[in-house]
Design an enzyme around this catalytic site. Structure first.
Site, PDB file in Angstrom:
ATOM      1  N   SER A  65      -5.650   0.583   0.465  1.00  0.00           N
ATOM      2  CA  SER A  65      -5.397  -0.889   0.513  1.00  0.00           C
ATOM      3  C   SER A  65      -6.272  -1.515  -0.257  1.00  0.00           C
ATOM      4  O   SER A  65      -6.352  -2.838  -0.834  1.00  0.00           O
ATOM      5  CB  SER A  65      -5.531  -1.497   1.925  1.00  0.00           C
ATOM      6  N   LYS A  68      -5.259  -2.902  -3.626  1.00  0.00           N
ATOM      7  CA  LYS A  68      -4.258  -4.138  -3.431  1.00  0.00           C
ATOM      8  C   LYS A  68      -5.207  -5.317  -4.459  1.00  0.00           C
ATOM      9  O   LYS A  68      -4.718  -6.125  -5.145  1.00  0.00           O
ATOM     10  CB  LYS A  68      -4.328  -4.930  -2.092  1.00  0.00           C
ATOM     11  N   TYR A 193       3.714   1.979  -5.900  1.00  0.00           N
ATOM     12  CA  TYR A 193       2.744   1.534  -4.847  1.00  0.00           C
ATOM     13  C   TYR A 193       1.938   2.788  -4.061  1.00  0.00           C
ATOM     14  O   TYR A 193       0.705   2.740  -3.920  1.00  0.00           O
ATOM     15  CB  TYR A 193       3.515   0.918  -3.910  1.00  0.00           C
ATOM     16  N   TYR A 245      -8.242  -6.819   6.915  1.00  0.00           N
ATOM     17  CA  TYR A 245      -6.779  -6.965   7.773  1.00  0.00           C
ATOM     18  C   TYR A 245      -6.937  -7.973   8.619  1.00  0.00           C
ATOM     19  O   TYR A 245      -7.456  -9.109   8.420  1.00  0.00           O
ATOM     20  CB  TYR A 245      -6.554  -5.571   8.424  1.00  0.00           C
ATOM     21  N   VAL A 263      -7.346   2.426   4.500  1.00  0.00           N
ATOM     22  CA  VAL A 263      -7.383   3.184   5.656  1.00  0.00           C
ATOM     23  C   VAL A 263      -7.613   4.772   5.590  1.00  0.00           C
ATOM     24  O   VAL A 263      -7.669   5.434   6.303  1.00  0.00           O
ATOM     25  CB  VAL A 263      -5.781   3.237   6.372  1.00  0.00           C
TER      26      VAL A 263
END
Length: 309
Positions: A65, A68, A193, A245, A263
């Site tokens: 992540s 992102k 992705y 998160y 993660v």
């Protein structure tokens, strides 16, 4: 702000080794379940170009992540702020990063922000390219540009593992497609992705990216503007409000540094007038954040007064 040398950084890392088994490695992605919780590393890339590190600094891990933030910067460069935020919101979410719940609660059904999975999938869908390979190539080139390191590549085993087990992300994509948030082929977007999330880095490479954001998108060595200043600011703001998160609020209070976790156990932090910090520790807490990463950043922030607040 006080500079830390490598001996000091090593001692702080040793102080948090006891937390390495307090959580669990991510096991819902089969390839990540093989990570060793004892592999720990930290790096600081100062704005003067000096990089210090400690622990297993050559150990590679996938961005997950953390990517992102990078895909958001590229999508903003490709499309502009107005286009991106017509399709993705700017508001924090108190829900888990993979939740579909909020999409069903809002009309239009656009994701709340680019840091949850639904928003990140929509952002990846905006990256320009004729096909998946071209889009992935542009993401990799962007990474090479930010780090001045062309050895950075995709961990194909992790990418394949993620692609084959991405049932929830497929569901999110179909939902977004139904509501015209994204366009094009679902499997192609998912391919981009999962490969984006599977880009391999070490802590030194990652801290340099954090330093680039801290330096308002300008390369530390060439002084070239790689990310427009305003877009770098947007990315750092999302790191503060949504980067950890649904633990982002607590992290802001305890640590107070713009940061994004993944993660695989990586955390990238970016601090204006200081530089980039990255930590790797694969053991995760219940929110999906690195246990060692959070503890070490909390210690460093409190000891050296790094909070932006």
């Amino acid at each position: 702000m006080e500079k830390l040398d490598e001996n000091t950084l090593e001692s702080w890392l040793d102080n948090v080794r006891e937390y390495a088994f307090d959580g669990h490695v991510a096991d819902y992605i089969p390839a990540l379940s093989k990570q060793n919780p004892e592999k720990l590393a930290v790096s600081i890339y100062y704005l003067d170009g000096e990089c210090v590190y400690a622990g297993d600094h050559q150990e590679c891990f996938t961005l997950q992540s953390i990517s992102k933030v990078i895909s958001l910067a590229l999508a903003l460069i490709d499309n502009g702020e107005e286009y991106v935020f017509q399709r993705v919101g700017m508001e924090p979410s108190g829900d888990p990063f993979h939740s579909i719940y909020r999409l069903e609660q809002h009309r239009p059904s656009k994701p709340l922000n680019p840091m949850i999975n639904a928003g990140a999938l929509a952002v990846t869908n905006m990256i320009r390219g004729q096909n998946a390979d071209e889009k992935v190539g542009r993401l990799l080139s962007f990474m090479h540009e930010m780090t001045d390191d062309r050895t950075i590549n995709i961990n194909e085993a992790v990418a394949e593992s993620e692609f084959q087990s991405a049932y929830l992300n497929r569901s999110l994509l179909y939902y977004l497609r139904q509501h015209d948030v994204i366009k094009g082929n679902i499997e192609e977007t998912l391919d981009v992705y999962t490969k984006q999330c599977s880009i391999d880095v070490n802590v030194c490479q990652l801290s340099r990216i954090g330093a680039l954001f801290a330096n308002e998108g300008r390369d530390l060595h060439s002084n070239r503007q790689i990310i427009p200043k305003h877009f770098a600011r947007i990315c750092k703001t999302f790191m503060v409000t949504c980067g950890m998160y649904d633990a982002s609020g607590a992290f802001a209070i305890k640590v107070g540094i713009p940061a994004k976790s993944g993660v695989s156990g990586g955390v990238m932090a970016s601090l204006n007038h200081f530089g980039g910090i990255s930590v790797y520790g694969p053991s995760l807490d219940k929110k999906g954040n690195s246990v060692v990463g959070l503890k070490l950043l909390e210690i460093l922030s409190n000891r050296y007064d790094l909070s932006i607040f």
